[in-house]
Design a protein around this motif. Sequence first.
Motif, PDB file in Angstrom:
ATOM      1  N   ASP A  80       0.824  -1.207   0.000  1.00 19.30           N
ATOM      2  CA  ASP A  80       0.000   0.000   0.000  1.00 19.30           C
ATOM      3  C   ASP A  80       0.859   1.258   0.000  1.00 19.30           C
ATOM      4  OD1 ASP A  80      -2.286  -1.581   0.098  1.00 19.30           O
ATOM      5  OD2 ASP A  80      -2.270  -1.638   2.297  1.00 19.30           O
ATOM      6  N   ASP A  81       1.980   1.201   0.712  1.00 20.26           N
ATOM      7  CA  ASP A  81       2.881   2.354   0.790  1.00 20.26           C
ATOM      8  C   ASP A  81       4.311   1.879   0.527  1.00 20.26           C
ATOM      9  OD1 ASP A  81       4.300   4.627   1.280  1.00 20.26           O
ATOM     10  OD2 ASP A  81       3.594   4.913   3.336  1.00 20.26           O
ATOM     11  N   PRO A  82       4.773   1.924  -0.731  1.00 24.63           N
ATOM     12  CA  PRO A  82       6.117   1.432  -1.072  1.00 24.63           C
ATOM     13  C   PRO A  82       7.239   2.123  -0.305  1.00 24.63           C
ATOM     14  CG  PRO A  82       4.814   1.762  -3.052  1.00 24.63           C
ATOM     15  CD  PRO A  82       4.025   2.344  -1.925  1.00 24.63           C
ATOM     16  N   SER A  83       7.011   3.343   0.153  1.00 21.88           N
ATOM     17  CA  SER A  83       8.070   4.062   0.862  1.00 21.88           C
ATOM     18  C   SER A  83       8.407   3.412   2.204  1.00 21.88           C
ATOM     19  CB  SER A  83       7.658   5.527   1.075  1.00 21.88           C
ATOM     20  OG  SER A  83       6.578   5.624   1.996  1.00 21.88           O
ATOM     21  N   GLN A  84       7.540   2.533   2.689  1.00 18.25           N
ATOM     22  CA  GLN A  84       7.760   1.832   3.957  1.00 18.25           C
ATOM     23  C   GLN A  84       8.490   0.503   3.759  1.00 18.25           C
ATOM     24  OE1 GLN A  84       6.828   3.226   7.024  1.00 18.25           O
ATOM     25  NE2 GLN A  84       6.493   5.002   5.692  1.00 18.25           N
ATOM     26  N   TYR A  85       9.223   0.388   2.650  1.00 17.06           N
ATOM     27  CA  TYR A  85       9.818  -0.907   2.296  1.00 17.06           C
ATOM     28  C   TYR A  85      10.806  -1.417   3.346  1.00 17.06           C
ATOM     29  CZ  TYR A  85      13.985   1.681   0.701  1.00 17.06           C
ATOM     30  OH  TYR A  85      15.101   2.480   0.628  1.00 17.06           O
ATOM     31  N   LYS A  86      11.555  -0.539   3.994  1.00 14.90           N
ATOM     32  CA  LYS A  86      12.520  -0.997   4.998  1.00 14.90           C
ATOM     33  C   LYS A  86      11.809  -1.683   6.163  1.00 14.90           C
ATOM     34  CE  LYS A  86      16.190   2.380   4.076  1.00 14.90           C
ATOM     35  NZ  LYS A  86      17.047   3.447   4.646  1.00 14.90           N
ATOM     36  N   GLU A  87      10.746  -1.064   6.622  1.00 12.94           N
ATOM     37  CA  GLU A  87       9.984  -1.661   7.724  1.00 12.94           C
ATOM     38  C   GLU A  87       9.394  -3.005   7.321  1.00 12.94           C
ATOM     39  OE1 GLU A  87       9.845   1.410   6.720  1.00 12.94           O
ATOM     40  OE2 GLU A  87      10.122   2.735   8.445  1.00 12.94           O
ATOM     41  N   VAL A  88       8.906  -3.094   6.081  1.00 13.34           N
ATOM     42  CA  VAL A  88       8.307  -4.346   5.608  1.00 13.34           C
ATOM     43  C   VAL A  88       9.367  -5.433   5.489  1.00 13.34           C
ATOM     44  CG1 VAL A  88       7.110  -5.469   3.693  1.00 13.34           C
ATOM     45  CG2 VAL A  88       6.436  -3.162   4.404  1.00 13.34           C
ATOM     46  N   LEU A  89      10.526  -5.101   4.943  1.00 15.26           N
ATOM     47  CA  LEU A  89      11.592  -6.095   4.790  1.00 15.26           C
ATOM     48  C   LEU A  89      12.120  -6.548   6.141  1.00 15.26           C
ATOM     49  CD1 LEU A  89      13.446  -4.561   1.723  1.00 15.26           C
ATOM     50  CD2 LEU A  89      12.171  -6.713   1.781  1.00 15.26           C
ATOM     51  N   ASP A  90      12.227  -5.632   7.091  1.00 13.43           N
ATOM     52  CA  ASP A  90      12.627  -6.036   8.444  1.00 13.43           C
ATOM     53  C   ASP A  90      11.590  -6.977   9.052  1.00 13.43           C
ATOM     54  OD1 ASP A  90      14.887  -4.494   8.238  1.00 13.43           O
ATOM     55  OD2 ASP A  90      14.101  -2.805   9.389  1.00 13.43           O
ATOM     56  N   GLU A  91      10.311  -6.706   8.774  1.00 17.25           N
ATOM     57  CA  GLU A  91       9.246  -7.573   9.270  1.00 17.25           C
ATOM     58  C   GLU A  91       9.338  -8.956   8.644  1.00 17.25           C
ATOM     59  OE1 GLU A  91       4.337  -7.766   9.537  1.00 17.25           O
ATOM     60  OE2 GLU A  91       5.333  -6.048   8.572  1.00 17.25           O
ATOM     61  N   CYS A  92       9.701  -9.014   7.364  1.00 16.93           N
ATOM     62  CA  CYS A  92       9.880 -10.312   6.697  1.00 16.93           C
ATOM     63  C   CYS A  92      10.895 -11.166   7.443  1.00 16.93           C
ATOM     64  CB  CYS A  92      10.351 -10.104   5.253  1.00 16.93           C
ATOM     65  SG  CYS A  92       9.095  -9.498   4.113  1.00 16.93           S
ATOM     66  N   LEU A  93      12.021 -10.561   7.796  1.00 17.81           N
ATOM     67  CA  LEU A  93      13.060 -11.298   8.510  1.00 17.81           C
ATOM     68  C   LEU A  93      12.584 -11.742   9.891  1.00 17.81           C
ATOM     69  CD1 LEU A  93      16.241  -9.218   7.583  1.00 17.81           C
ATOM     70  CD2 LEU A  93      15.618 -11.489   6.757  1.00 17.81           C
ATOM     71  N   GLU A  94      11.868 -10.880  10.578  1.00 16.67           N
ATOM     72  CA  GLU A  94      11.368 -11.233  11.907  1.00 16.67           C
ATOM     73  C   GLU A  94      10.394 -12.402  11.830  1.00 16.67           C
ATOM     74  OE1 GLU A  94       9.661  -7.833  13.750  1.00 16.67           O
ATOM     75  OE2 GLU A  94      11.515  -6.656  13.732  1.00 16.67           O
ATOM     76  N   ILE A  95       9.498 -12.358  10.858  1.00 13.84           N
ATOM     77  CA  ILE A  95       8.508 -13.433  10.709  1.00 13.84           C
ATOM     78  C   ILE A  95       9.202 -14.747  10.378  1.00 13.84           C
ATOM     79  CG2 ILE A  95       6.578 -14.262   9.306  1.00 13.84           C
ATOM     80  CD1 ILE A  95       5.757 -11.332   8.926  1.00 13.84           C
ATOM     81  N   THR A 119       5.895  -5.059  -5.844  1.00 13.62           N
ATOM     82  CA  THR A 119       6.015  -3.603  -5.774  1.00 13.62           C
ATOM     83  C   THR A 119       7.196  -3.109  -6.600  1.00 13.62           C
ATOM     84  OG1 THR A 119       5.060  -3.624  -3.554  1.00 13.62           O
ATOM     85  CG2 THR A 119       6.290  -1.650  -4.195  1.00 13.62           C
ATOM     86  N   ILE A 120       8.329  -3.809  -6.490  1.00 17.98           N
ATOM     87  CA  ILE A 120       9.519  -3.433  -7.266  1.00 17.98           C
ATOM     88  C   ILE A 120       9.207  -3.460  -8.764  1.00 17.98           C
ATOM     89  CG2 ILE A 120      11.831  -4.199  -7.945  1.00 17.98           C
ATOM     90  CD1 ILE A 120      12.218  -5.164  -5.061  1.00 17.98           C
ATOM     91  N   GLN A 121       8.530  -4.516  -9.207  1.00 18.06           N
ATOM     92  CA  GLN A 121       8.215  -4.622 -10.633  1.00 18.06           C
ATOM     93  C   GLN A 121       7.269  -3.515 -11.081  1.00 18.06           C
ATOM     94  OE1 GLN A 121       9.674  -6.862 -12.803  1.00 18.06           O
ATOM     95  NE2 GLN A 121       8.722  -5.468 -14.271  1.00 18.06           N
ATOM     96  N   ARG A 122       6.290  -3.191 -10.260  1.00 15.40           N
ATOM     97  CA  ARG A 122       5.344  -2.131 -10.609  1.00 15.40           C
ATOM     98  C   ARG A 122       6.050  -0.767 -10.671  1.00 15.40           C
ATOM     99  NH1 ARG A 122      -0.187  -1.850 -10.309  1.00 15.40           N
ATOM    100  NH2 ARG A 122       0.016  -4.080 -10.770  1.00 15.40           N
ATOM    101  N   LEU A 123       6.918  -0.495  -9.705  1.00 15.26           N
ATOM    102  CA  LEU A 123       7.671   0.762  -9.710  1.00 15.26           C
ATOM    103  C   LEU A 123       8.583   0.853 -10.932  1.00 15.26           C
ATOM    104  CD1 LEU A 123       8.675   0.918  -5.927  1.00 15.26           C
ATOM    105  CD2 LEU A 123       7.006   2.385  -7.083  1.00 15.26           C
ATOM    106  N   LYS A 124       9.203  -0.270 -11.272  1.00 20.55           N
ATOM    107  CA  LYS A 124      10.075  -0.300 -12.448  1.00 20.55           C
ATOM    108  C   LYS A 124       9.291  -0.032 -13.715  1.00 20.55           C
ATOM    109  CE  LYS A 124      13.512  -3.208 -14.766  1.00 20.55           C
ATOM    110  NZ  LYS A 124      14.214  -4.525 -14.735  1.00 20.55           N
ATOM    111  N   ASN A 125       8.110  -0.647 -13.838  1.00 24.13           N
ATOM    112  CA  ASN A 125       7.270  -0.430 -15.022  1.00 24.13           C
ATOM    113  C   ASN A 125       6.843   1.032 -15.140  1.00 24.13           C
ATOM    114  OD1 ASN A 125       7.460  -3.152 -15.542  1.00 24.13           O
ATOM    115  ND2 ASN A 125       5.445  -3.660 -14.704  1.00 24.13           N
ATOM    116  N   ASN A 126       6.661   1.671 -13.985  1.00 21.95           N
ATOM    117  CA  ASN A 126       6.226   3.081 -13.968  1.00 21.95           C
ATOM    118  C   ASN A 126       7.402   4.058 -13.973  1.00 21.95           C
ATOM    119  OD1 ASN A 126       3.557   2.244 -13.888  1.00 21.95           O
ATOM    120  ND2 ASN A 126       3.435   2.345 -11.660  1.00 21.95           N
ATOM    121  N   LYS A 127       8.627   3.482 -14.134  1.00 25.64           N
ATOM    122  CA  LYS A 127       9.846   4.315 -14.170  1.00 25.64           C
ATOM    123  C   LYS A 127      10.016   5.159 -12.904  1.00 25.64           C
ATOM    124  CE  LYS A 127      10.206   4.631 -19.214  1.00 25.64           C
ATOM    125  NZ  LYS A 127       9.371   3.477 -19.477  1.00 25.64           N
TER     126      LYS A 127
END
Length: 355
Positions: A65-80, A99-107
Amino acid sequence: MDLINYSTIAASLVGAGVTYALLKGKNNNNSSCGIEFPDVALKRWENLNNGYKWEQFLEDIKELDDPSQYKEVLDECLEIKRSGEHYKSLMLFNRVLTTIQRLKNNKNVLFNKINDYIEENKPLRVMRSEATQLRDCTNAFLSEEGGWKVDNYLTNNVLFSYRNNGRQLKSRKFIKVIDKPMKNLACRAEEIQFINTWKWYQTGTLLDNVDGTQILSFISILSKFFILNRAAYCWKVSYFLPDGSLVIAYNGANNRQEDYDLPPLPENFAKPDIFYHAFRFIPLTPERTIVISVLWSRIFGSRELVLMDDNSNYIKGTEFEDFVNTKPIYKQIDETILNLKKKQQKKQNVEENEN
């Protein structure tokens, strides 16, 4: 980290010729007239139980929902992941990849920042590879490309499907309806340390849990000539889909040994990076189960399901007994079957009231 007990290699060589003959098999001449083919049983079950589809998987790994929060999400991935919920962590990581693919497609240059953050962190690089393999394996299970074919040469009650488009490997998918309880069959795939009790040309060895990833090794003895035999490192993940079916997947790690700090595999063995060898168990009734597998070989895939059927009659009195009484995965199977019984009883009550 011990790789494997090498005495098992010598023991397995004795049975290599017999194993090949059994795997080659011979045509099962039982008539299929009046028998429901496995793909028909699967379609009927899917219609009745909202069977999990590829489109649902894509929805489950939709972009953040909010790509700018990617660090928090990736840290959560490791915790889980480190908490023991490997599948849940990989599904969340797949949302990051979407999300990475969508951002890349949208430049949007944010995709570079996310990629760089992952590249700088080894545990995240490992999770990226695992999440990609999980997506490939799920696509192999749920893809309807190619349809189902009867394998008359090997056994006419196993169907197979050939998937032409794969990320790294083309895959074969197999399906068989087995008149055994789901738990009986699942424990033969889950307890890899006992795999040579029913699939004696192959030996599995549990290794360490590396940062939340269960690592194991396979030694497959197919011939007296070592170069025709196989050695492989894999990582394992077991999980239930929303429709109640169970997936037990072994994913190749031969080209990523440094990710898990693994020692070299035995010399003079072929070392293919088979990036998945997985099973899906679907309960039709408490005593009847659809088994779907995906792997690389037609002959081994068809005969494997027959061997699983032939060697899953009992749990009591076997080496599997202690595990099915203690591990959470089997308790969840019990709950799945209990819910199935309640559903069947409810249907029976409705039918009786209508009559």
